[in-house]
Design an enzyme around this catalytic site. Structure first.
Site, PDB file in Angstrom:
ATOM      1  N   SER A  11     -20.259  -8.971   0.012  1.00 56.71           N
ATOM      2  CA  SER A  11     -20.370 -10.429   0.127  1.00 56.71           C
ATOM      3  C   SER A  11     -19.136 -11.084   0.735  1.00 56.71           C
ATOM      4  CB  SER A  11     -20.640 -11.041  -1.255  1.00 56.71           C
ATOM      5  OG  SER A  11     -19.559 -10.784  -2.137  1.00 56.71           O
ATOM      6  N   ASP A  58     -25.374  -4.643  -8.778  1.00 59.92           N
ATOM      7  CA  ASP A  58     -24.267  -4.969  -9.674  1.00 59.92           C
ATOM      8  C   ASP A  58     -23.704  -3.633 -10.127  1.00 59.92           C
ATOM      9  OD1 ASP A  58     -22.564  -5.565 -11.752  1.00 59.92           O
ATOM     10  OD2 ASP A  58     -23.969  -6.832 -12.846  1.00 59.92           O
ATOM     11  N   SER A 136      -9.545   2.563  -1.791  1.00 57.90           N
ATOM     12  CA  SER A 136      -8.571   2.626  -2.868  1.00 57.90           C
ATOM     13  C   SER A 136      -7.464   1.615  -2.597  1.00 57.90           C
ATOM     14  CB  SER A 136      -8.023   4.057  -2.987  1.00 57.90           C
ATOM     15  OG  SER A 136      -7.095   4.165  -4.042  1.00 57.90           O
ATOM     16  N   TYR A 150      -5.077  -2.826 -12.709  1.00 58.09           N
ATOM     17  CA  TYR A 150      -5.525  -2.486 -11.357  1.00 58.09           C
ATOM     18  C   TYR A 150      -4.888  -1.178 -10.899  1.00 58.09           C
ATOM     19  CZ  TYR A 150      -6.348  -2.960  -6.309  1.00 58.09           C
ATOM     20  OH  TYR A 150      -6.724  -2.747  -5.012  1.00 58.09           O
ATOM     21  N   ALA A 152      -3.924   1.217 -12.722  1.00 56.96           N
ATOM     22  CA  ALA A 152      -4.545   2.301 -13.488  1.00 56.96           C
ATOM     23  C   ALA A 152      -5.908   2.682 -12.915  1.00 56.96           C
ATOM     24  CB  ALA A 152      -4.684   1.895 -14.953  1.00 56.96           C
ATOM     25  N   LYS A 154      -6.962   2.333  -9.815  1.00 60.45           N
ATOM     26  CA  LYS A 154      -6.853   2.981  -8.509  1.00 60.45           C
ATOM     27  C   LYS A 154      -6.307   4.402  -8.635  1.00 60.45           C
ATOM     28  CE  LYS A 154      -8.683  -0.261  -6.103  1.00 60.45           C
ATOM     29  NZ  LYS A 154     -10.024  -0.066  -5.492  1.00 60.45           N
TER      30      LYS A 154
END
Length: 290
Positions: A11, A58, A136, A150, A152, A154
Site C-alpha cells: 500500500s 493481513d 530486512s 525492531y 530484534a 530484523k
C-alpha cells in the site's frame, strides 16, 4: 522473462514503488495489503489501474494469509516470486516497550513472514523453482539505540532467511535478503512507541534521545538526496534479473556509510558459514548461494 510476483505491504513505501516498477518491467504482480476496501482503498485502486492484481492480506492473521496467497496464485495463474516487504518500525527506550509491544512488532515483521512463506512454499516446491525475497535492514546486522524491538525482529528475520536458504536449496527455491539503510518513506510516520511510560523520569535527559535521533536522521536524509527509495526497488529488480542459483544471498542498499561498514561483516559471516558447512560436509546445502 516475465515472472508472477506477490508483494506484501504494497500500500505504500518500498512495496508500492516495487509494484509499479515491476509492472513496468512486464511482470505480473499481485499487490497484497490490508484494508483493500478501507484505509488502503485509494492505494489499491491506484495499483489496480496500473495493472496489478489486488489481494487482501493481513500478515498477522493465518486465515487472511492463506486465503490471500491462494487468491494471488489464482489471479496470477501461478507464483514465481514472493517479496516479504510488510513491516513496522518502532522508536523509544527498549525498557519501556511491554511484552505486548514486542509481540505486536514480531507478529508483523517475523511471524508474518513465516505465515506467508508457509502458504506459498508448497506451490514453489512443487514446481521446483521460485524466489523468496526478504526486505530486512542493516539493523538486522547491527543495532542503533531506540529501535530495540525492531532490531530484534530484523535479527530474527535474517536467521529465518538463513534457515530457509539451506533447507530449500535442494528444492530449487532461492532465498535472498535485501538490507536497506534508512530511507525517506512513510515508514517513519507509522512507528510504534512504548506503551509503558512509568519509568520515563528515571532516564532524565536521556529521554530526549529518541526525538533527537529522529531529527538527526531526518536532517541526514535531507542532506543526502542520493539515498533514494528507488535504490531498494532496483535491488529487487536486480535479483529478479539474475539467473536462478546465482543470486547473492545478501544485498546491502545504502549510500550513507552504514552499508559500507556492514558489508565486510556480511562477507566474514558468509566465510564462516562456508567453513563450518564444509567441515561438516554440508557444502551442498550452500551450493548456488553467493
Amino acid at each position: 522473462m516475465s515472472k508472477k510476483i506477490l508483494i506484501t505491504g504494497s500500500s505504500s513505501g518500498f512495496g508500492k514503488s516495487a509494484v509499479h516498477a515491476l509492472l513496468n518491467d512486464g511482470h505480473q504482480v499481485a499487490a497484497a495489503m490490508r484494508g483493500v476496501s478501507g484505509k488502503n482503498k485509494e492505494a489499491a485502486e491506484e495499483l489496480e489501474t496500473a495493472g496489478a492484481s489486488i489481494v487482501e492480506i493481513d500478515v498477522t492473521n493465518d486465515d487472511s494469509v492463506n486465503a490471500g496467497v491462494k487468491d494471488a496464485i489464482s489471479k496470477l495463474g501461478g507464483l514465481d516470486v514472493v517479496v516479504n516487504n510488510a513491516g513496522v518500525g518502532v522508536l523509544g527506550m527498549q525498557e519501556h516497550f511491554t511484552v505486548e509491544d514486542f509481540q505486536k512488532v514480531f507478529d508483523v515483521n517475523v511471524f508474518g513472514v513465516q505465515r506467508v512463506n508457509r502458504a506459498a512454499l508448497p506451490h514453489l516446491r512443487n514446481q521446483g523453482s521460485g524466489l523468496i525475497i526478504y526486505i530486512s535492514s542493516l539493523l538486522g546486522r547491527m543495532v542503533l539505540p531506540f529501535y530495540g524491538p525492531y532490531n530484534a525482529t530484523k535479527f530474527a528475520l535474517e536467521a529465518i532467511a538463513e534457515n530457509y536458504r539451506v533447507e530449500l536449496n535442494g528444492f530449487g527455491v532461492d532465498n535472498a535478503i535485501i538490507e536497506p539503510g534508512g530511507f525517506e518513506t512513510n515508514f517513519f510516520g507509522n512507528l510504534i512507541t512504548p506503551s509503558d511510560n512509568t519509568q520515563v523520569e528515571s532516564y532524565g535527559e536521556f529521554m530526549n534521545g529518541p526525538e533527537g535521533l529522529g531529527k538527526s536522521f531526518a536532517e541526514t536524509l535531507a542532506n543526502n538526496p542520493q539515498q533514494k527509495p528507488e535504490l531498494v526497488v532496483e535491488a529487487i529488480q536486480s535479483l529478479l534479473n539474475t539467473p536462478d542459483g546465482e543470486r547473492p544471498f545478501r544485498t546491502v542498499v545504502d549510500t550513507l556509510g552504514m552499508g559500507a561498514a556492514v558489508a565486510p561483516f556480511n562477507e566474514a559471516g558468509e566465510g564462516m558459514m562456508k567453513g563450518i558447512y564444509g567441515a561438516f560436509q554440508m557444502d551442498g546445502m550452500l551450493a548456488g548461494n553467493n
